[in-house]
Design a protein around this motif. Structure first.
Motif, mmCIF file in Angstrom:
data_model
loop_
_atom_site.group_PDB
_atom_site.id
_atom_site.type_symbol
_atom_site.label_atom_id
_atom_site.label_comp_id
_atom_site.label_asym_id
_atom_site.label_seq_id
_atom_site.Cartn_x
_atom_site.Cartn_y
_atom_site.Cartn_z
ATOM 1 N N ASP A 1 -66.078 -103.593 -14.100
ATOM 2 C CA ASP A 1 -65.962 -102.835 -15.188
ATOM 3 C C ASP A 1 -66.810 -103.461 -16.407
ATOM 4 O O ASP A 1 -67.323 -104.368 -16.288
ATOM 5 C CB ASP A 1 -64.285 -102.885 -15.790
ATOM 6 C CG ASP A 1 -63.961 -101.703 -16.694
ATOM 7 O OD1 ASP A 1 -64.813 -101.094 -17.068
ATOM 8 O OD2 ASP A 1 -62.979 -101.758 -17.288
ATOM 9 N N SER A 2 -66.919 -102.660 -17.304
ATOM 10 C CA SER A 2 -67.923 -102.880 -18.482
ATOM 11 C C SER A 2 -67.292 -102.418 -19.717
ATOM 12 O O SER A 2 -66.461 -101.452 -20.039
ATOM 13 C CB SER A 2 -69.365 -102.374 -18.180
ATOM 14 O OG SER A 2 -69.058 -100.866 -18.542
ATOM 15 N N ILE A 3 -67.869 -102.999 -20.928
ATOM 16 C CA ILE A 3 -67.345 -102.731 -22.217
ATOM 17 C C ILE A 3 -68.826 -102.620 -22.973
ATOM 18 O O ILE A 3 -69.928 -102.907 -22.313
ATOM 19 C CB ILE A 3 -66.529 -103.753 -23.011
ATOM 20 C CG1 ILE A 3 -67.058 -105.046 -23.037
ATOM 21 C CG2 ILE A 3 -65.519 -103.768 -22.185
ATOM 22 C CD1 ILE A 3 -66.353 -106.116 -23.649
ATOM 23 N N THR A 4 -68.951 -102.187 -24.218
ATOM 24 C CA THR A 4 -70.111 -102.313 -25.091
ATOM 25 C C THR A 4 -70.555 -103.430 -25.663
ATOM 26 O O THR A 4 -69.693 -104.565 -25.670
ATOM 27 C CB THR A 4 -70.001 -101.368 -26.054
ATOM 28 O OG1 THR A 4 -69.067 -101.551 -27.167
ATOM 29 C CG2 THR A 4 -69.744 -99.808 -25.662
ATOM 30 N N VAL A 5 -71.771 -103.903 -26.068
ATOM 31 C CA VAL A 5 -72.030 -104.775 -26.624
ATOM 32 C C VAL A 5 -71.363 -105.238 -27.618
ATOM 33 O O VAL A 5 -70.848 -106.364 -28.314
ATOM 34 C CB VAL A 5 -73.699 -104.985 -26.905
ATOM 35 C CG1 VAL A 5 -74.180 -106.135 -27.895
ATOM 36 C CG2 VAL A 5 -74.422 -104.970 -25.506
ATOM 37 N N MET A 6 -71.035 -104.143 -28.526
ATOM 38 C CA MET A 6 -70.340 -104.496 -29.711
ATOM 39 C C MET A 6 -68.860 -104.875 -29.635
ATOM 40 O O MET A 6 -68.541 -105.530 -30.234
ATOM 41 C CB MET A 6 -70.481 -102.876 -30.679
ATOM 42 C CG MET A 6 -69.705 -103.031 -31.884
ATOM 43 S SD MET A 6 -70.298 -104.165 -33.011
ATOM 44 C CE MET A 6 -69.334 -103.861 -34.351
ATOM 45 N N GLN A 7 -68.298 -104.271 -28.486
ATOM 46 C CA GLN A 7 -66.973 -104.523 -28.141
ATOM 47 C C GLN A 7 -66.898 -106.126 -27.769
ATOM 48 O O GLN A 7 -65.836 -107.021 -27.980
ATOM 49 C CB GLN A 7 -66.222 -103.627 -27.076
ATOM 50 C CG GLN A 7 -66.192 -102.365 -27.659
ATOM 51 C CD GLN A 7 -65.640 -101.427 -26.402
ATOM 52 O OE1 GLN A 7 -66.200 -101.417 -25.328
ATOM 53 N NE2 GLN A 7 -64.669 -100.552 -26.853
ATOM 54 N N ALA A 8 -68.020 -106.542 -26.980
ATOM 55 C CA ALA A 8 -68.242 -107.946 -26.548
ATOM 56 C C ALA A 8 -67.942 -109.001 -27.664
ATOM 57 O O ALA A 8 -67.266 -109.877 -27.862
ATOM 58 C CB ALA A 8 -69.127 -107.963 -25.570
#
Length: 435
Positions: free
Chosen positions: A115-122
């Protein structure tokens, strides 16, 4: 009431010191919460720094080696900010979680492998929940592997002047080799706000919404203490309770680092006391008083005595001595290039074959080849017996020139780096395939 008592302690200390000596006599500032540190504590270290000038207002074991725990993530974020500023990544780019990233110990966001999230969320996850899984996923995105990213973290730290720091992971989970100091973490905190003010404000995030849940920040001082707008907390059993904070009052900014607190409440109150005292001193200086801050802030004698026998290498505190050191801003060093996994450079065949070994040491990264060669010549001159049989290479790496000695075996590489780092020079051991 507490605030009133704190000011009263400070006023009495300053008045007494000035009554006993000339106007230039050092003024003693009382910080009552320091008495809450256990008398047998060997983990405690702290520093207070004027963010504008770099002046050290207070230091207790400031250079002693300590485990930074999750304050490590500030360096992970610094390199992420660097990549953003350079246009290498965007805030809405995906950060994919590998099985290794997803398997990290809590605290974490709990994103599944693949799965992935955005750079901002990370980044928000790292700042608030101190997400270990997001830290590793970001490290893998920027450096190819967490191991290689940790090498970049250490190199960048040394460029910033963090001479007592070595990073082995991106999140600060327990590792006896992942070390720093109160002074180095203050240097890092100062570098973040100096180099990337547009991203520093991320550290003031009190909470953010992630997939239907509201995630609060572990740094309670953002809500509890006037003027505090960052940075990061940390905890492991080995480190104790750590915090690096920065606050602004009357257009003046201070950085406070407290390491090895026995619990969160005590750690936060000590940090608050140091912050308040620092601002009081700056305020009195602005009114023309020639004062300094006592090295030990009237710390209880039993605390000073109890901690002296357990001082570690790099501890320069002298008990009841008074010291006001000046620390110039670290030089604006060259930026380390962050690379995507597909472009991680490998050692060429010639370098691998030379001297019968496949290990490499890297002693710097520079804007041009001539600077890299100059560094190689300097290392050869000063540490010849350690690198005589190695191949010196000024190698282009994504627009930068790395200064490396290749063709060593594991023992040679580690011994060479040990000798070079002992003289406060940057050096990182690179195992076969890590380059």
């Amino acid at each position: 009431m507490i605030q009133h008592a704190r000011r009263l302690f400070l006023s009495l200390g300053l008045a007494t010191a000035m009554a006993l000596g000339s106007a230039s006599a050092p003024a003693m500032a009382q910080v009552p919460y320091l008495s809450l540190i256990p008398q047998n504590s060997s983990k405690y270290a702290a520093i207070v720094v004027d963010a504008k000038t770099g002046e050290v207002l207070y230091g207790k074991r400031a250079d002693a080696p300590r485990y930074p725990a999750s304050i490590t993530k500030v360096m992970t974020l610094y390199l992420a900010f660097e990549a953003l500023a350079a246009g290498k990544i965007e805030l809405d780019d995906p950060v994919v979680f590998s099985p290794r990233a997803a398997a990290q110990s809590p605290t974490k966001l709990g994103v599944r492998a693949g799965d992935s999230i955005t750079v901002m969320q990370a980044m928000q996850g790292m700042v608030t929940r101190s997400a270990n899984d997001a830290s590793v996923a970001m490290a893998e995105k920027l450096g190819g592997t967490e191991q290689r990213f940790a090498t970049l973290m250490t190199l960048r730290a040394h460029e910033l002047g963090m001479t007592n720091t070595n990073f082995t992971n991106a999140n600060g989970l327990p590792d006896s080799r992942n070390i720093s100091s109160a002074r180095d973490l203050a240097i890092l905190s100062r570098a973040v706000m100096r180099d990337y003010p547009q991203y520093y404000r991320l550290f003031s995030t009190k909470s953010f919404n992630f997939r239907g849940q509201t995630i609060g920040n572990h740094n309670h001082m953002l809500s509890e203490v006037s003027g505090v707008d960052g940075l990061k907390t940390g905890f492991t059993n080995a480190s104790g309770f750590n915090i690096a904070i920065s606050g602004v009052r009357d257009n003046r900014r201070l950085i406070v680092v407290v390491l090895g607190g026995p619990n969160r409440i005590t750690r936060d109150r000590v940090a608050e006391s140091l912050l308040n005292t620092g601002f009081e001193v700056l305020d009195r200086r602005a009114r023309g008083e020639q004062i300094t801050v006592a090295q030990n802030f009237f710390e209880p004698p039993q605390l000073a005595q109890a901690t002296q026998p357990s001082m570690q290498q790099g501890d320069t505190d002298l008990g009841l001595s008074i010291q006001l050191a000046s620390s110039p801003p670290p030089s604006r060093a060259s930026k380390i290039q962050i690379v995507e996994p597909s472009t991680v450079p490998k050692l060429n065949g010639k370098a691998k074959a030379s001297a019968g070994g496949r290990w490499t040491i890297q002693v710097g990264a520079f804007k041009n080849r001539s600077d890299a060669r100059e560094q190689l010549s300097l290392v050869e001159k000063k540490f010849g017996k350690h690198v005589d049989d190695a191949k010196a290479v000024a190698e282009k790496d994504n627009g930068r020139y790395t200064a490396r000695f290749s063709g060593m075996n594991e023992t040679e590489a580690k011994n060479a780096c040990k000798a070079i780092k002992a003289k406060k020079q940057p050096c990182v051991v690179m195992a076969p395939g890590r380059g």
